[in-house]
Scaffold this active site. Structure first.
Site, PDB file in Angstrom:
ATOM      1  N   SER A   1       0.982  -1.180   0.049  1.00 36.59           N
ATOM      2  CA  SER A   1       0.074   0.020  -0.089  1.00 36.59           C
ATOM      3  C   SER A   1       0.932   1.268  -0.047  1.00 36.59           C
ATOM      4  CB  SER A   1      -0.829  -0.059   1.285  1.00 36.59           C
ATOM      5  OG  SER A   1      -1.412   1.301   1.721  1.00 36.59           O
TER       6      SER A   1
ATOM      7  N   TYR B   1      -1.498  -0.516  10.830  1.00 41.02           N
ATOM      8  CA  TYR B   1      -1.650  -0.606   9.263  1.00 41.02           C
ATOM      9  C   TYR B   1      -0.469  -0.447   8.734  1.00 41.02           C
ATOM     10  CZ  TYR B   1      -3.750  -0.809   4.699  1.00 41.02           C
ATOM     11  OH  TYR B   1      -3.866  -1.054   3.341  1.00 41.02           O
TER      12      TYR B   1
END
Length: 313
Positions: A152, A165
Site C-alpha cells: 500500500s 496498518y
C-alpha cells in the site's frame, strides 16, 4: 473446504499466458481479493480462494467462470494453511501464482487501541503474508511461479491513527524485497503491489477519519480519486501476467518512488496540523477495526478456540 466445479473455460482464456495455471488468492471473500479472483479466472486460471467468511467466500467462488476451490482459512494459522496447500494441490494442481492479499486495518490513537487488536493487524497483514509464502513456496518452486505481495502507499509515509496498518504494510514491502533475493535463483518471481485509494469497505468511513481526511484533502485532485476494485484488479492481473517486480495501482504511483524520502516529513506535518484541530474525544471515537471484512476476521478470531498456555510445574 468446498470445491466449486466448472465445466467450461471463459473465452478470454484463449490467448492468455495464465490459462490453465493455478492461482491462489488470500483475502478473496470480498473487495480486491474477490475482484482479482474473477480477473484471474477470466484469464483461464484455476483459482483457489482463501478467506475467513465462508458464505461470502463461497458466493465469490460461485460467480467465477472457471474451475475454483473455496477454502475457509485463517492466514495466521500455519497448520490450516498447510492443509489448504495440500487440498489445492490435490484438487486443482500446484500453485503457479500466489497473491498475499489478506489484510485488515484499525484506526484510532495507539494509546486507545487495545493491544490485542493492534497485534491482530500485524498478525494478519505481516505474519499472515509470511505464512502464506512459507506454505506455498514449495509449490511455486516446482512451477517456477510468481508470488505477489499486496502492499500500500501506507508504506510510503506512515499516518498517525493508523500505526498498526502502516507498520504492517511497510513490513510486507520489506519482507517481499528480502524474499525476492532468496527465491529468484530458484526461478520464483516476487512482485509488490502498491495500492492507493481503493473502493473497498475498508475506506467506507474515510471522511470520518480526521487524519486520512486531511491527507486526502491536501493531495492533488487526481491523487484523491478512489479507484474501483475492477480497475485495481485489472492492473494487478496485467502485472501478474508479466511477472512484474512492482505493480502500481494506479499506474502514476510509479513516479512517486523517487520522492519517497520526502513523504514521511510531509505526512507528519499535515497530520500534526490536523491533530491540533481535533478534540481528544473525537480521536478516541475513531478507534476500531475498519470495514466489514476486518470485523468478520475479528469476530471469527474472538470466537475461535485458542490453545491453553502450557502448565508449569
Amino acid at each position: 473446504m468446498r470445491e466449486i466445479p466448472r465445466s467450461a473455460r471463459p473465452r478470454q482464456a484463449a490467448g492468455s499466458p495464465l490459462a490453465g495455471r493455478v492461482a491462489v488468492v488470500t483475502g478473496a471473500a470480498r473487495g480486491v481479493g474477490a475482484a482479482l479472483a474473477r480477473r484471474l479466472s477470466d484469464a483461464g486460471m484455476l483459482v483457489a480462494l482463501i478467506g475467513r467468511e465462508e458464505a461470502t467466500l463461497r458466493k465469490a467462488a460461485d460467480s467465477l467462470p472457471g474451475p475454483s476451490l473455496c477454502v475457509e482459512t485463517d492466514v495466521t494459522d500455519r497448520d490450516a494453511l498447510d492443509r489448504a496447500t495440500r487440498e489445492i494441490s490435490k484438487t486443482l494442481g500446484q500453485a503457479g501464482v500466489v497473491v498475499a492479499n489478506a489484510g485488515i486495518a484499525v484506526g484510532g490513537p495507539f494509546v486507545h487501541t487495545p493491544a490485542d487488536l493492534w497485534q491482530r493487524v500485524i498478525d494478519v497483514n505481516l505474519t499472515g503474508s509470511a505464512n502464506t509464502a512459507r506454505a506455498f513456496l514449495p509449490q511455486l518452486t516446482c512451477t517456477r511461479g510468481y508470488f505477489l505481495q499486496i502492499a500500500s502507499t501506507a508504506a510510503f509515509g506512515s499516518s498517525p491513527l493508523m500505526s498498526a496498518y502502516c507498520a504492517s504494510k511497510a513490513g510486507v514491502e520489506s519482507f517481499a524485497l528480502a524474499l525476492r533475493g532468496e527465491v529468484e535463483p530458484d526461478g520464483v518471481g516476487v512482485g509488490i503491489a502498491y495500492l492507493h485509494w481503493t473502493g473497498t469497505d475498508m475506506i467506507t468511513g474515510v471522511d470520518d477519519h480526521p487524519v486520512l481526511q486531511a491527507l486526502r484533502r491536501n493531495q492533488p485532485p487526481f491523487a484523491r480519486k478512489v479507484h474501483s476494485t475492477a480497475e485495481v484488479s485489472a492492473w494487478l492481473t496485467a502485472g501478474i501476467t508479466r511477472r512484474a517486480r512492482h505493480i502500481y495501482a494506479p499506474p502514476w504511483l510509479r513516479w512517486c518512488q523517487p520522492l519517497r524520502p520526502a513523504f514521511p516529513a510531509l505526512v507528519s506535518r499535515l497530520a500534526r496540523q490536523e491533530l491540533r484541530r481535533q478534540p481528544p474525544s473525537r480521536l478516541a471515537v475513531t478507534t476500531g477495526v475498519l470495514g466489514a471484512g476486518g470485523q468478520a476476521d475479528l469476530d471469527a478470531h474472538l470466537t475461535a478456540p485458542h490453545p491453553s498456555p502450557p502448565e508449569h510445574p
